[in-house]
Each structure stands twice: as structure tokens, then as C-alpha cells.
Motif scaffolding. Structure first.
Motif, short mmCIF file in Angstrom:
data_model
loop_
_atom_site.label_atom_id
_atom_site.label_comp_id
_atom_site.label_asym_id
_atom_site.label_seq_id
_atom_site.Cartn_x
_atom_site.Cartn_y
_atom_site.Cartn_z
N HIS A 171 3.59 -1.43 3.75
CA HIS A 171 5.15 -1.37 3.51
C HIS A 171 5.65 -1.97 4.95
N PRO A 195 4.34 0.64 -1.81
CA PRO A 195 4.97 -0.54 -1.11
C PRO A 195 6.51 0.00 -0.83
N SER A 197 6.83 2.75 0.59
CA SER A 197 6.47 4.14 1.48
C SER A 197 6.63 5.40 0.80
N VAL A 224 12.94 -4.46 -0.58
CA VAL A 224 11.54 -4.12 -0.06
C VAL A 224 10.63 -4.72 -0.96
N HIS A 228 7.71 -8.00 -0.12
CA HIS A 228 6.26 -7.98 -0.52
C HIS A 228 6.01 -9.37 -1.35
#
Ligand code: NAD
Length: 281
Positions: A171, A195, A197, A224, A228
Motif C-alpha cells: 500500500h 491495498p 492498509s 488509493v 495501485h
């Protein structure tokens, strides 16, 4: 938030040409009795990639949701994992077959050695069994999870099939650049677990993330996950909430700018939240 079906999840081609949806749905800590409902929601929302494991004790619920969905098997991508206590040259195959049974499937798309469990010293012989499973067609790809560079190096030296993936904690606060780069250089694709957290850090309240989210009219979790995706990482966030599952799937109508990507990458703080792979045995 209104539910919206987005059919266009990008796929990543693994080193043996198997294609995996880059966004999936994880079911760690989904209670077994709830698993069927949660996975049914995910499939209805458009998720086609489900990440489970024998140790999650919810393979049956995942299997029931798959059967009830009546989706063509080839439209789904199902991953499960070999638990540590089942590692070994004689125990791996029965454990795999028990997983298939619980899932109600003839094959999985991806089968992983869940942890290296280095004190057991059985991950190499277990992975050789996975090579046989791959050969038999009962897994379309095989790989590992929570492996560090020395474990990968040993596997590459002593076995014949390069793992398709290494699934690791990853992450913005814990980016594992050396490990991701090592994988990339050897054809091992990185999958991120945790991913977001795992809700164990203040990542989703980080002022950098919330500011970028506000600019795009998206949520911090979406930003977030998008970070990724734009890095080429495979993700499968977990939630038992249908609304959040819809939110986590709605990532394909916006794009982070290179500056925004870089600003998130700058949040690195080497913060491992899950277990240390050297200590899980
Ligand atoms: P995650 O980062 O996906 O976090 C899940 C938590 O984030 C949820 O419990 C929820 O509290 C929160 N969340 C989810 N969506 C949200 C949203 N839209 N807004 C706000 N909060 C939200 O962590 P995870 O579940 O540990 O990881 C994802 C998947 O990775 C797992 O379900 C499992 O399939 C896999 N996994 C693998 C390993 C391994 O050892 N290989 C370990 C852990 C998890």
C-alpha cells in the motif's frame, strides 16, 4: 452512492499467458456464513476475480456464490491458497483437492503457496507439487504469496516454473520497491494484499489522499486503488458492505495525473501492518 456497473476492468497477462482481471474481490476475514452473500454481491456488481484461501474457511461460501450466479466458469478468475500446515510433498495435493471440493470447481485459475514458512523448509517441495497441478490443468497458473527475495531466488534456482505472481502486503505506506522490482525483472507479477492498509492505518485520512480525492470527486479508497491500478499492480480489496464493494469497483472513469501518482508514491513510510513473512510458520 448509486451502484454502477463498469464492465471494463483491465486484464493483466501473466507469464504463462493466463489473463487476470487487475481488480478483484478479497474475502479474508469474511465470516463463513456471510461469504455466499458477500461474494454474490460482488459478482452482481461486476467483479469476476475472487481471492480466497483455505485458511479463510470460506471457500464453501465462495463456491456456493459461484454456483448460484450461473456465470460461465470461463468468465471467472478464482484464486485460492495452500495453508502452511498443509505444505509438504505428500500433503499439498490432498489440501489442493480439498480446496477444489469446497469451492465446487474442477480447476482454479491461480493456486498459491500462502507463506514461505521458512522454518518448515517445505516451500520448495510444496511448489513442485503445484507444478504437477499446473501440468494436470487443475490450476491455470501457480504462484506464491508473502515470499521475500531470497525465497523467490531459491524457488527460481530449484524449480522449473517461474511463479506467475507473488501476493504481498502493499500500500502507499509500504511499497516494497525492491521486491516488486525483483518480481518485474523475473516475470513475477505483484499482487497487493491489504491495498487499503486493512483499515489499520490512517491512510484513508491522509491529507494528500483526501485532497486528491476531493479534486476528482472520488473517495480516498478509490484514489488509493487507482494508484495501485496505474502502477500495474493487481488488487482485490475486501469489504462486506455492498455499497463499499460498488465504490471499490468504480475506478475506471478517472485517472490520476503523473504528479498525483508521484505525490502518493512519496507517502512511503515502510510501515508493515501485517505479519512478518520470516515469522509466520
Ligand atoms: P484491505 O486493504 O482490502 O482492507 C480491507 C478493510 O478496508 C475492510 O475491512 C474495510 O474496513 C476497509 N475498506 C474496504 N473498502 C473501503 C472503502 N471503500 N472505504 C473505506 N474503507 C474500506 O485489506 P485485506 O482484506 O487484508 O486485503 C485484501 C485481500 O487480500 C484479502 O481480502 C485477501 O483476499 C487478501 N489477503 C491476502 C493475504 C496473504 O497473506 N496472502 C493477507 C491478507 C489479505
Amino acid at each position: 452512492m448509486a451502484e454502477k456497473i463498469t464492465p471494463s476492468v483491465p486484464h493483466v497477462e501473466l507469464n504463462n499467458k493466463t489473463r487476470i482481471p487487475q481488480l478483484g474481490f478479497g474475502v479474508f476475514l469474511v465470516d463463513p456464513p456471510e461469504a455466499q452473500r458477500v461474494v454474490t454481491d460482488a459478482l452482481e456488481l461486476g467483479y469476476r476475480h475472487i481471492d480466497t484461501a483455505a485458511i479463510y474457511k470460506n471457500e464453501e461460501g465462495v463456491g456456493r456464490a459461484i454456483a448460484a450466479s450461473a456465470l460461465p466458469r470461463e468468465d471467472l478468475f478464482i484464486t485460492t491458497k495452500l495453508w502452511n500446515t498443509d505444505q509438504g510433498k505428500d500433503t499439498t495435493l490432498p489440501a489442493f483437492e480439498a480446496s477444489l471440493d469446497r469451492l465446487g470447481l474442477d480447476y482454479v485459475d491461480l493456486y498459491l503457496v500462502h507463506w514461505p514458512a521458512p522454518q518448515r523448509d517445505t516451500y520448495v517441495e510444496s511448489y513442485r507439487v503445484l507444478e504437477g497441478i499446473l501440468d494436470s490443468g487443475r490450476a491455470r497458473a501457480i504462484g506464491v504469496s508473502n515470499f521475500l527475495i531470497p525465497h523467490l531466488e531459491r524457488l527460481l534456482a530449484e524449480t522449473g516454473v517461474v511463479p506467475a505472481v507473488n501476493q504481498i502486503e502493499l500500500h502507499p505506506y509500504y511499497q516494497r520497491r525492491d521486491l516488486v522490482e525483483f518480481g518485474r525483472s523475473r516475470g513475477i507479477h505483484t499482487e497487493a494484499w491489504g491495498p487499503l492498509s486493512q483499515g489499520k492505518s490512517a491512510l484513508l485520512e491522509d491529507p494528500m489522499i483526501t485532497a486528491i480525492a476531493a479534486k476528482h470527486g472520488k473517495t480516498p479508497a478509490q484514489v488509493v486503488l487507482r494508484w495501485h491500478i496505474q502502477r500495474g499492480i493487481i488488487v482485490f480489496p475486501k469489504t462486506t458492505s455492498r455499497a463499499r464493494a460498488a465504490e471499490n469497483f468504480d475506478l475506471f472513469d478517472f485517472e490520476l495525473t503523473p504528479d498525483e501518482q508521484a505525490a502518493i508514491t512519496n507517502l512511503e513510510r515502510d510501515l508493515r501492518l501485517g505479519a512478518d513473512p520470516l515469522e509466520v510458520n
